[in-house]
Scaffold this motif. Structure first.
Motif, PDB file in Angstrom:
ATOM      1  N   THR A  84     -58.424 -37.200   3.941  1.00 38.09           N
ATOM      2  CA  THR A  84     -58.915 -35.822   3.868  1.00 38.09           C
ATOM      3  C   THR A  84     -57.776 -34.833   3.981  1.00 38.09           C
ATOM      4  OG1 THR A  84     -60.971 -36.529   4.941  1.00 38.09           O
ATOM      5  CG2 THR A  84     -60.524 -34.163   4.918  1.00 38.09           C
ATOM      6  N   PHE A  85     -56.668 -35.273   4.620  1.00 39.73           N
ATOM      7  CA  PHE A  85     -55.623 -34.343   5.007  1.00 39.73           C
ATOM      8  C   PHE A  85     -54.346 -34.523   4.191  1.00 39.73           C
ATOM      9  CE2 PHE A  85     -58.265 -35.386   8.703  1.00 39.73           C
ATOM     10  CZ  PHE A  85     -58.807 -34.133   8.940  1.00 39.73           C
ATOM     11  N   ASP A  86     -53.803 -33.388   3.725  1.00 36.94           N
ATOM     12  CA  ASP A  86     -52.553 -33.351   2.962  1.00 36.94           C
ATOM     13  C   ASP A  86     -51.397 -33.237   3.954  1.00 36.94           C
ATOM     14  OD1 ASP A  86     -50.401 -32.775   1.373  1.00 36.94           O
ATOM     15  OD2 ASP A  86     -51.223 -30.945   0.504  1.00 36.94           O
ATOM     16  N   LEU A  87     -51.055 -34.360   4.595  1.00 41.28           N
ATOM     17  CA  LEU A  87     -50.005 -34.362   5.612  1.00 41.28           C
ATOM     18  C   LEU A  87     -48.866 -35.275   5.188  1.00 41.28           C
ATOM     19  CD1 LEU A  87     -52.141 -34.551   8.880  1.00 41.28           C
ATOM     20  CD2 LEU A  87     -51.144 -32.524   7.817  1.00 41.28           C
ATOM     21  N   ASP A  88     -47.635 -34.773   5.327  1.00 39.39           N
ATOM     22  CA  ASP A  88     -46.474 -35.532   4.895  1.00 39.39           C
ATOM     23  C   ASP A  88     -46.391 -36.902   5.546  1.00 39.39           C
ATOM     24  OD1 ASP A  88     -45.936 -33.202   3.572  1.00 39.39           O
ATOM     25  OD2 ASP A  88     -43.910 -32.958   4.358  1.00 39.39           O
ATOM     26  N   GLU A  89     -46.644 -36.953   6.864  1.00 45.00           N
ATOM     27  CA  GLU A  89     -46.434 -38.219   7.572  1.00 45.00           C
ATOM     28  C   GLU A  89     -47.363 -39.315   7.073  1.00 45.00           C
ATOM     29  OE1 GLU A  89     -48.625 -35.471  10.574  1.00 45.00           O
ATOM     30  OE2 GLU A  89     -47.095 -35.294   9.014  1.00 45.00           O
ATOM     31  N   TYR A  90     -48.533 -38.947   6.569  1.00 51.22           N
ATOM     32  CA  TYR A  90     -49.440 -39.944   6.026  1.00 51.22           C
ATOM     33  C   TYR A  90     -48.860 -40.583   4.768  1.00 51.22           C
ATOM     34  CZ  TYR A  90     -53.245 -38.381   9.101  1.00 51.22           C
ATOM     35  OH  TYR A  90     -54.031 -38.082  10.184  1.00 51.22           O
ATOM     36  N   LEU A  91     -48.298 -39.754   3.879  1.00 49.47           N
ATOM     37  CA  LEU A  91     -47.723 -40.312   2.661  1.00 49.47           C
ATOM     38  C   LEU A  91     -46.503 -41.161   2.970  1.00 49.47           C
ATOM     39  CD1 LEU A  91     -47.744 -40.650  -0.358  1.00 49.47           C
ATOM     40  CD2 LEU A  91     -46.373 -38.573  -0.545  1.00 49.47           C
ATOM     41  N   TYR A  92     -45.658 -40.712   3.909  1.00 50.67           N
ATOM     42  CA  TYR A  92     -44.492 -41.516   4.275  1.00 50.67           C
ATOM     43  C   TYR A  92     -44.939 -42.891   4.744  1.00 50.67           C
ATOM     44  CZ  TYR A  92     -42.429 -36.832   4.673  1.00 50.67           C
ATOM     45  OH  TYR A  92     -42.042 -35.549   4.459  1.00 50.67           O
ATOM     46  N   ALA A  93     -45.930 -42.902   5.630  1.00 53.55           N
ATOM     47  CA  ALA A  93     -46.408 -44.172   6.176  1.00 53.55           C
ATOM     48  C   ALA A  93     -47.028 -45.038   5.088  1.00 53.55           C
ATOM     49  CB  ALA A  93     -47.429 -43.911   7.291  1.00 53.55           C
ATOM     50  N   ALA A  94     -47.763 -44.421   4.171  1.00 58.75           N
ATOM     51  CA  ALA A  94     -48.381 -45.182   3.080  1.00 58.75           C
ATOM     52  C   ALA A  94     -47.324 -45.790   2.171  1.00 58.75           C
ATOM     53  CB  ALA A  94     -49.317 -44.277   2.278  1.00 58.75           C
ATOM     54  N   LEU A 104     -56.202 -37.654  -2.108  1.00 64.21           N
ATOM     55  CA  LEU A 104     -57.019 -36.833  -1.232  1.00 64.21           C
ATOM     56  C   LEU A 104     -58.485 -37.060  -1.590  1.00 64.21           C
ATOM     57  CD1 LEU A 104     -55.000 -33.487  -1.341  1.00 64.21           C
ATOM     58  CD2 LEU A 104     -54.959 -35.243   0.443  1.00 64.21           C
ATOM     59  N   LYS A 105     -59.361 -36.966  -0.596  1.00 64.13           N
ATOM     60  CA  LYS A 105     -60.784 -37.145  -0.863  1.00 64.13           C
ATOM     61  C   LYS A 105     -61.340 -36.033  -1.746  1.00 64.13           C
ATOM     62  CE  LYS A 105     -61.897 -39.892   3.217  1.00 64.13           C
ATOM     63  NZ  LYS A 105     -62.699 -40.001   4.460  1.00 64.13           N
ATOM     64  N   SER A 106     -60.610 -34.943  -1.852  1.00 65.58           N
ATOM     65  CA  SER A 106     -61.019 -33.842  -2.718  1.00 65.58           C
ATOM     66  C   SER A 106     -60.613 -34.057  -4.171  1.00 65.58           C
ATOM     67  CB  SER A 106     -60.417 -32.526  -2.217  1.00 65.58           C
ATOM     68  OG  SER A 106     -58.997 -32.607  -2.168  1.00 65.58           O
ATOM     69  N   SER A 107     -59.917 -35.166  -4.460  1.00 63.53           N
ATOM     70  CA  SER A 107     -59.470 -35.436  -5.830  1.00 63.53           C
ATOM     71  C   SER A 107     -60.665 -35.673  -6.752  1.00 63.53           C
ATOM     72  CB  SER A 107     -58.569 -36.672  -5.855  1.00 63.53           C
ATOM     73  OG  SER A 107     -57.412 -36.478  -5.078  1.00 63.53           O
ATOM     74  N   PRO A 108     -60.550 -35.326  -8.019  1.00 61.82           N
ATOM     75  CA  PRO A 108     -61.619 -35.627  -8.986  1.00 61.82           C
ATOM     76  C   PRO A 108     -61.839 -37.127  -9.107  1.00 61.82           C
ATOM     77  CG  PRO A 108     -60.018 -34.075  -9.914  1.00 61.82           C
ATOM     78  CD  PRO A 108     -59.422 -34.600  -8.639  1.00 61.82           C
ATOM     79  N   GLY A 129     -47.663 -33.507  -8.566  1.00 54.66           N
ATOM     80  CA  GLY A 129     -47.561 -32.425  -7.604  1.00 54.66           C
ATOM     81  C   GLY A 129     -47.348 -32.901  -6.186  1.00 54.66           C
ATOM     82  N   LEU A 130     -48.408 -33.353  -5.556  1.00 55.68           N
ATOM     83  CA  LEU A 130     -48.374 -33.755  -4.149  1.00 55.68           C
ATOM     84  C   LEU A 130     -47.354 -34.847  -3.881  1.00 55.68           C
ATOM     85  CD1 LEU A 130     -49.598 -33.853  -1.262  1.00 55.68           C
ATOM     86  CD2 LEU A 130     -51.255 -35.498  -2.152  1.00 55.68           C
ATOM     87  N   THR A 131     -47.428 -35.936  -4.617  1.00 52.15           N
ATOM     88  CA  THR A 131     -46.549 -37.064  -4.342  1.00 52.15           C
ATOM     89  C   THR A 131     -45.095 -36.712  -4.564  1.00 52.15           C
ATOM     90  OG1 THR A 131     -48.310 -38.574  -4.982  1.00 52.15           O
ATOM     91  CG2 THR A 131     -46.081 -39.472  -4.894  1.00 52.15           C
ATOM     92  N   ARG A 132     -44.803 -35.988  -5.639  1.00 53.15           N
ATOM     93  CA  ARG A 132     -43.419 -35.650  -5.928  1.00 53.15           C
ATOM     94  C   ARG A 132     -42.841 -34.739  -4.850  1.00 53.15           C
ATOM     95  NH1 ARG A 132     -42.469 -33.535 -11.832  1.00 53.15           N
ATOM     96  NH2 ARG A 132     -43.341 -35.589 -12.217  1.00 53.15           N
ATOM     97  N   ARG A 133     -43.633 -33.760  -4.401  1.00 53.18           N
ATOM     98  CA  ARG A 133     -43.152 -32.858  -3.349  1.00 53.18           C
ATOM     99  C   ARG A 133     -42.848 -33.622  -2.076  1.00 53.18           C
ATOM    100  NH1 ARG A 133     -45.729 -30.835   0.855  1.00 53.18           N
ATOM    101  NH2 ARG A 133     -47.822 -31.275   0.074  1.00 53.18           N
ATOM    102  N   LEU A 134     -43.720 -34.540  -1.716  1.00 50.86           N
ATOM    103  CA  LEU A 134     -43.530 -35.275  -0.474  1.00 50.86           C
ATOM    104  C   LEU A 134     -42.383 -36.277  -0.586  1.00 50.86           C
ATOM    105  CD1 LEU A 134     -47.230 -35.816   0.569  1.00 50.86           C
ATOM    106  CD2 LEU A 134     -45.626 -34.083   1.348  1.00 50.86           C
TER     107      LEU A 134
END
Length: 218
Positions: A84-94, A104-108, A129-134
């Protein structure tokens, strides 16, 4: 048929995901569970092609479950993380766990289906967008390491640089004036020679080794 395991602690979310996925002729939901430990146990038992894991769950979160699933040599399961959350640490861990996608759960719904099919093909979802920024933020924090691309041919290095910039095989083929099948061959060789799992790891590798600077994505 793509066999998918869904793990989310909200029953209504699981039901919605099951409905979306099972409406596709090439996807079957083999189980839906409410916590990380059960997700690992069911993955071991059912050996799905893809595990769609929520990050925040009781009884072992999705990141811990992803690490355990992906570290098991008996499984060929790919993991797509859902949050649900757009947080950097989640992507790093993933990324560190080896996930093949982060949504994100809000994704189409189209993005969800694309992520699952992409993961099944052995590739990673690279959101422009999101992944590249992070990723750029992540590699700024990462320690510098030596360039290990000496094993690549000149053309493979060219392909790697375009891949790092987030371009598809078709786009790389157009820019380098190659056949798309040739680009696919080069990508496979790059991953093999550098010991990388997928395109997402190649992107991180390229930034870590200074092949493309953060912000140099044009």
């Amino acid at each position: 048929m793509i066999r998918v395991l869904v793990a989310d602690d909200q029953e209504l979310v699981r039901a919605g995901l099951r409905m979306i996925l099972e409406a596709q002729p090439d996807i079957e939901v083999v189980a839906d569970v409410g916590d990380g430990r059960t997700a690992v146990r069911e993955a071991m038992h059912l050996r799905p092609d893809v595990a769609l894991l929520d990050i925040q769950m009781p009884g072992g979160d999705g990141i811990a479950a992803a690490r355990e699933i992906l570290a098991n040599p008996r499984l060929a399961t790919r993991v797509v993380m859902l949050t649900t959350f757009d947080l950097d640490e989640y992507l790093y861990a993933a990324m560190a766990a080896g996930a093949s996608g982060f949504l994100l759960k809000s994704s189409p719904r189209a993005h969800l289906l694309h992520a699952i099919r992409t993961a099944t093909s052995g590739d990673a979802l690279l959101d422009p967008g999101l992944t590249r920024r992070l990723i750029e933020t992540y590699v700024r924090r990462a320690p510098a390491s030596s360039d290990a691309t000496a094993a690549l041919t000149g053309r493979e290095r060219d392909v790697l640089i375009e891949l790092i910039r987030g371009r598809s095989n078709a786009e790389i083929a157009g820019r380098l004036r190659l056949a798309e099948t040739t680009v696919k061959t080069h990508v496979a060789a790059i991953l093999r020679k550098l010991g990388l799992r997928d395109r997402l790891q190649a992107v991180i590798y390229g930034y870590e080794h200074g092949l493309v600077r953060p912000g140099d994505l044009t």
